[in-house]
Design an enzyme around this catalytic site. Sequence first.
Site, PDB file in Angstrom:
ATOM      1  N   LYS A  13       0.828  -1.219   0.000  1.00  0.00           N
ATOM      2  CA  LYS A  13       0.000   0.000   0.000  1.00  0.00           C
ATOM      3  C   LYS A  13       0.860   1.266   0.000  1.00  0.00           C
ATOM      4  CE  LYS A  13      -2.089  -0.833   3.934  1.00  0.00           C
ATOM      5  NZ  LYS A  13      -1.376  -2.036   4.396  1.00  0.00           N
ATOM      6  N   ARG A  88      -8.857   1.071  10.096  1.00  0.00           N
ATOM      7  CA  ARG A  88      -8.389  -0.279  10.428  1.00  0.00           C
ATOM      8  C   ARG A  88      -9.450  -1.057  11.197  1.00  0.00           C
ATOM      9  NH1 ARG A  88      -2.768   0.654   9.779  1.00  0.00           N
ATOM     10  NH2 ARG A  88      -1.360  -0.749  10.732  1.00  0.00           N
ATOM     11  N   ARG A 127      12.281  -6.120   3.459  1.00  0.00           N
ATOM     12  CA  ARG A 127      12.244  -4.680   3.744  1.00  0.00           C
ATOM     13  C   ARG A 127      13.278  -4.338   4.824  1.00  0.00           C
ATOM     14  NH1 ARG A 127       6.509  -2.034   5.081  1.00  0.00           N
ATOM     15  NH2 ARG A 127       6.649  -3.035   7.090  1.00  0.00           N
ATOM     16  N   ARG A 139      11.988  -0.361  11.511  1.00  0.00           N
ATOM     17  CA  ARG A 139      10.835  -0.162  12.390  1.00  0.00           C
ATOM     18  C   ARG A 139      10.854  -1.167  13.530  1.00  0.00           C
ATOM     19  NH1 ARG A 139       5.484   0.317   8.742  1.00  0.00           N
ATOM     20  NH2 ARG A 139       4.654  -0.670  10.603  1.00  0.00           N
ATOM     21  N   ARG A 150       0.558  -8.090  14.170  1.00  0.00           N
ATOM     22  CA  ARG A 150      -0.022  -7.159  13.189  1.00  0.00           C
ATOM     23  C   ARG A 150      -0.931  -7.908  12.214  1.00  0.00           C
ATOM     24  NH1 ARG A 150       5.366  -4.581  11.130  1.00  0.00           N
ATOM     25  NH2 ARG A 150       4.099  -3.485   9.611  1.00  0.00           N
TER      26      ARG A 150
END
Length: 197
Positions: A13, A88, A127, A139, A150
């Site tokens: 996204k 969300r 990533r 992160r 998550r």
Amino acid sequence: MKIVLLGPPGAGKGTQAQRLVDKHGIVQLSTGDMLRAAVAAETPIGLKAKAVMDSGALVSDEIVVGIVSDRIEEPDCAKGFILDGFPRTVAQAEALDKLLDEKGTSLDAVIEFVVDENILVTRMENRVKETLAAGGQVRKDDNPESFKTRLEAYRSQTAPLSKFYAASGRLKTVDGMQSIDQVAAALDGILAEVVAA
Ligand code: AMP
């Protein structure tokens, strides 16, 4: 143009939102980025949100809706925005509809990235590697344990949004397993239809 991008963590996204920003001159509103900025600045919201975010769970609807409500009033949102990571929960989606309704406007498109969940962990790991190789900071919630939380939060709290938006005829989907360029082309096709409608 006011667009919502839906999809699990690692679905792409953010990458596509950035492209749409460049192409359409609208702003990307990532509640994750806004919350991370609040954590870094140690604002009252940041202090409240930090532990929850690190664990991979969701911050309260009240906090997030408050942030978005203030942000969409800013002048740079006048031309439109892409919401990435918000809503969300169904409660957030209802709050968003209400906020926009009060401003006499509404969403133009809700686009869900459909992906095979098995590849998401690999994407997260890649990533992390790329970020480290580029000398960037990783992160805190990009680790296997938080990532699992998550994904669980996505399945239980965010996935029901597909039904919510489909019920009002607003949901479009793209195959998020395609290459970045193919996903971009699919998004452009959807948005061209929206503009023409
Ligand atoms: P993201 O960058 O979108 O993956 O978000 C990172 C983290 O910020 C999430 O795991 C949540 O803890 C929090 N967060 C971001 N957006 C929301 C939201 N709309 N509702 C609740 N928590 C959120």
